[in-house]
Design a protein around this motif. Sequence first.
Motif, PDB file in Angstrom:
ATOM      1  N   GLU A  32      10.708  10.805  47.774  1.00  0.00           N
ATOM      2  CA  GLU A  32       9.902  11.988  48.106  1.00  0.00           C
ATOM      3  C   GLU A  32       8.704  12.110  47.178  1.00  0.00           C
ATOM      4  OE1 GLU A  32      13.051  15.192  49.897  1.00  0.00           O
ATOM      5  OE2 GLU A  32      13.253  14.657  47.759  1.00  0.00           O
ATOM      6  N   ASP A  73      11.425  21.684  42.677  1.00  0.00           N
ATOM      7  CA  ASP A  73      12.797  21.347  43.090  1.00  0.00           C
ATOM      8  C   ASP A  73      13.322  20.207  42.223  1.00  0.00           C
ATOM      9  OD1 ASP A  73      15.163  20.700  44.334  1.00  0.00           O
ATOM     10  OD2 ASP A  73      14.279  20.386  46.317  1.00  0.00           O
ATOM     11  N   ARG A  74      14.335  20.484  41.427  1.00  0.00           N
ATOM     12  CA  ARG A  74      14.908  19.482  40.519  1.00  0.00           C
ATOM     13  C   ARG A  74      15.684  18.392  41.273  1.00  0.00           C
ATOM     14  NH1 ARG A  74      12.400  19.587  35.798  1.00  0.00           N
ATOM     15  NH2 ARG A  74      12.346  21.652  34.906  1.00  0.00           N
ATOM     16  N   ARG A  75      15.960  18.612  42.549  1.00  0.00           N
ATOM     17  CA  ARG A  75      16.732  17.638  43.329  1.00  0.00           C
ATOM     18  C   ARG A  75      15.840  16.668  44.095  1.00  0.00           C
ATOM     19  NH1 ARG A  75      19.498  21.435  47.083  1.00  0.00           N
ATOM     20  NH2 ARG A  75      17.594  22.545  46.654  1.00  0.00           N
ATOM     21  N   VAL A  76      14.554  16.694  43.853  1.00  0.00           N
ATOM     22  CA  VAL A  76      13.618  15.836  44.575  1.00  0.00           C
ATOM     23  C   VAL A  76      13.912  14.367  44.250  1.00  0.00           C
ATOM     24  CG1 VAL A  76      11.822  15.925  42.803  1.00  0.00           C
ATOM     25  CG2 VAL A  76      11.190  15.507  45.158  1.00  0.00           C
ATOM     26  N   THR A  77      13.778  13.524  45.263  1.00  0.00           N
ATOM     27  CA  THR A  77      14.082  12.104  45.075  1.00  0.00           C
ATOM     28  C   THR A  77      12.829  11.315  44.711  1.00  0.00           C
ATOM     29  OG1 THR A  77      13.681  11.482  47.376  1.00  0.00           O
ATOM     30  CG2 THR A  77      15.911  12.286  46.815  1.00  0.00           C
ATOM     31  N   GLU A  78      13.067  10.112  44.233  1.00  0.00           N
ATOM     32  CA  GLU A  78      11.967   9.211  43.891  1.00  0.00           C
ATOM     33  C   GLU A  78      11.130   8.887  45.135  1.00  0.00           C
ATOM     34  OE1 GLU A  78      11.657   4.605  42.510  1.00  0.00           O
ATOM     35  OE2 GLU A  78      13.057   5.862  41.374  1.00  0.00           O
TER      36      GLU A  78
END
Length: 117
Positions: A69, A62-67
């Motif tokens: 996460e 998932d390219r939208r994963v946050t730091e």
Amino acid sequence: MNGEPCEHHTFRLLPWTDSEGKPCYLLGDGAGYVSRMADGVESVQLGMAGDLLGHAADLLADRRVTEVELHFLASRLSESLQEVKRVAESRGARLNASGHVPDNDMPGHREPDINNP
């Protein structure tokens, strides 16, 4: 114990630590209640590691994963790796104690070469 020599008893590294984080060991023949409980805990730990690897693959895709996460994932992977390492050390020690040494010359086995990856 009935007073007979206990030659078949070995120390087993348990899959948990004490309250200070130090390793716990069991002296026995591998057939008692604590050994069975340790086998169950190891099974759960290995199963959870597999589940976590699946979650990691999904999260990393998932390219939208946050730091945040990713940090949480790395923390859980680190904990799981420590547990799996302890299981491997325990099982390896028991194999060596039983006289069974894994065959490193079997087909498909290659020792890592740090000079030639």
